[in-house]
Design a protein around this motif. Structure first.
Motif, short mmCIF file in Angstrom:
data_model
loop_
_atom_site.label_atom_id
_atom_site.label_comp_id
_atom_site.label_asym_id
_atom_site.label_seq_id
_atom_site.Cartn_x
_atom_site.Cartn_y
_atom_site.Cartn_z
N LEU A 108 49.12 -66.61 23.61
CA LEU A 108 48.59 -65.25 23.56
C LEU A 108 47.86 -64.98 22.24
O LEU A 108 46.78 -64.40 22.22
CB LEU A 108 49.71 -64.23 23.75
CG LEU A 108 50.30 -64.11 25.15
CD1 LEU A 108 51.59 -63.30 25.13
CD2 LEU A 108 49.31 -63.46 26.10
N VAL A 109 48.46 -65.43 21.13
CA VAL A 109 47.84 -65.23 19.82
C VAL A 109 46.53 -66.00 19.73
O VAL A 109 45.50 -65.45 19.29
CB VAL A 109 48.81 -65.67 18.69
CG1 VAL A 109 48.08 -65.73 17.35
CG2 VAL A 109 49.98 -64.71 18.60
N VAL A 163 53.93 -67.13 23.27
CA VAL A 163 53.44 -66.30 22.17
C VAL A 163 52.25 -66.97 21.49
O VAL A 163 51.23 -66.33 21.20
CB VAL A 163 54.57 -66.05 21.14
CG1 VAL A 163 54.04 -65.30 19.92
CG2 VAL A 163 55.71 -65.28 21.79
N TYR A 190 54.52 -61.36 20.41
CA TYR A 190 53.06 -61.53 20.35
C TYR A 190 52.45 -60.51 19.39
O TYR A 190 51.68 -60.85 18.49
CB TYR A 190 52.50 -61.40 21.77
CG TYR A 190 51.04 -61.03 21.90
CD1 TYR A 190 50.04 -61.78 21.29
CD2 TYR A 190 50.67 -59.94 22.69
CE1 TYR A 190 48.70 -61.45 21.45
CE2 TYR A 190 49.34 -59.60 22.86
CZ TYR A 190 48.35 -60.35 22.24
OH TYR A 190 47.03 -60.02 22.40
N ASN A 229 53.47 -61.16 15.78
CA ASN A 229 52.73 -62.25 15.16
C ASN A 229 51.33 -61.83 14.76
O ASN A 229 50.82 -62.27 13.72
CB ASN A 229 52.69 -63.46 16.10
CG ASN A 229 53.86 -64.39 15.89
OD1 ASN A 229 53.79 -65.29 15.07
ND2 ASN A 229 54.93 -64.15 16.62
N TYR A 274 56.30 -60.10 24.65
CA TYR A 274 55.10 -59.33 24.26
C TYR A 274 55.27 -58.73 22.87
O TYR A 274 54.33 -58.68 22.08
CB TYR A 274 54.83 -58.23 25.29
CG TYR A 274 53.39 -57.75 25.26
CD1 TYR A 274 52.38 -58.52 25.83
CD2 TYR A 274 53.05 -56.55 24.66
CE1 TYR A 274 51.06 -58.09 25.81
CE2 TYR A 274 51.73 -56.12 24.63
CZ TYR A 274 50.74 -56.90 25.21
OH TYR A 274 49.43 -56.49 25.17
#
Length: 393
Positions: A254-255, A251, A118, A121, A115
């Motif tokens: 999620l992005v 990641v 994430y 980023n 997280y």
């Protein structure tokens, strides 16, 4: 996003690390016995080295007996030997308990770190914004005109602003203390050498009035083709996360979902959109892999016996440690998670064995689990309940 296979892998890695540490704890306990019967070089009286060596060997045998059976026969041993064995046992148990908790906590940290990556980023948009501002400030102080496309166009990117102005994002960044710190210099190099030379980025800067869709496509392009692909950035991510190779996909997902979500919201609502969680049901998922870790270790001796009985024509000591861990985790999952079908459990651990264990592990894991599952279900030791589990399989 985070799925349960990833959680199984994290639990497997933690169990493997604990078992390695537990082996070290065993050796340290033996060393302690050795120290208990080592000659005292400062003693005024002559030490009976043969007696001490004999006591050490007996104590070592008794400790090894306890380690294998969790009890030892001290009937013919003198008090000094028994006391040394008991001290070694207590030392071993205390250290193993600490290690078990430590790797449990490290397992949670490893997932939570996903997280953090994430958020970091998402924060890269802020880093790029700062780099553009810094570049413009230096140029204005030199009273020179910008050469080429106007990079200030990036500062007006609506999606970038929606990310940076999102309240949930800002709260998470502060609460979790997310920062690129000294690594900003490496991001700056990528900005100058890659992003500023990128054709899509240059084309965007030449667009006099980009739409929200244009802004979205640029951000999407930067993440997809530069941040998650650029060779000079990947080593940086790997330094921050030893498991980046397996965490990268989570990641990235999620992005991508976040920029899509913020791009679809109206300008007024984008600030109040809540950032994604690691998974749709994070509390349930967290409880799942914590219990999987604890129960696999709690019942490890029981599962060891079951595996030994199931592989009668194979020396269980020759089974790869990782294969044994995978088998024990699968058994644990079959027993304690009533809503997960047996077939799902077997398939998940077969897939994990393909990636993490030996080339022949897939067939071995499949054969052993299939045989054991059929026996346990037929005996009624494994019972499944819930939607879609009518056949109890």
């Amino acid at each position: 996003m985070l799925n349960r296979r990833t959680l199984r892998i994290k639990a497997m890695q933690a169990i493997y690390a604990y078992m390695q540490a537990e082996g070290s704890d065993y050796l340290l306990a033996l060393d302690q016995i050795g120290e208990d019967f080592a000659p005292d070089l400062n003693a005024m009286e002559v030490q009976d080295r043969k007696l001490l060596e004999g006591q050490k060997q007996i104590a070592t045998l008794l400790f090894k007996e306890w380690y294998e059976k969790r009890q030892f026969d001290a009937e013919d041993a003198d008090k000094e030997i028994v006391n040394a064995v008991n001290r070694a046992i207590v030392s071993y148990q205390n250290q193993s308990k600490k290690d078990r908790r430590y790797y449990h906590d490290q397992m949670l940290i490893a997932v939570e770190r996903i997280y953090d990556h994430y958020l970091a980023n998402l924060q890269l948009m802020g880093v790029l914004t700062d780099l553009v501002k810094e570049e413009e400030e230096k140029r204005s102080k030199r009273f020179t005109e910008a050469k080429g496309p106007d990079v200030k166009q990036f500062l007006r990117n609506q999606l970038v602003q929606r990310i940076l102005n999102n309240k949930s994002y800002q709260q998470h960044i502060i609460r979790r203390n997310i920062s690129w710190g000294s690594d900003v210099s490496e991001i700056a190099q990528v900005y100058r050498a890659v992003i500023k030379q990128d054709e899509v980025f240059l084309a965007y800067l030449q667009n006099p009035s980009p739409s929200l869709s244009d802004d979205f496509e640029l951000v999407k392009h930067i993440y997809k083709n530069i941040i998650f692909k650029e060779k000079t950035l990947q080593p940086l991510f790997e330094e921050q996360d030893l498991n980046w190779a397996e965490n990268k996909a989570i990641v990235k997902s999620l992005v991508n979902k976040t920029i899509k979500m913020l791009g679809e919201e109206s300008e007024g609502n984008a600030e109040d959109v809540k950032l994604l969680d690691l998974s749709p049901n994070w509390e349930d998922d967290k409880a799942f892999f914590e219990e999987l870790y604890e129960q696999t270790l709690q019942e490890t001796e029981k599962y060891e016996t079951m595996i030994s009985a199931s592989v009668q024509n194979w020396d269980v000591e020759r089974v790869a440690l990782l294969d044994k861990i995978i088998l024990k985790m699968a058994l644990s999952e079959m027993y304690i998670f009533r809503s997960i079908p047996v077939k799902v459990t077997i398939n998940e651990y077969i897939e994990i064995s393909k990636i993490y264990s030996t080339p022949k592990s897939k067939q071995f894991i499949n054969g052993v689990l299939d045989k054991m599952a059929q026996e346990l279900v037929s005996k009624g030791e494994i019972r499944k309940s819930g939607r879609g589990l009518i056949d109890n399989k």
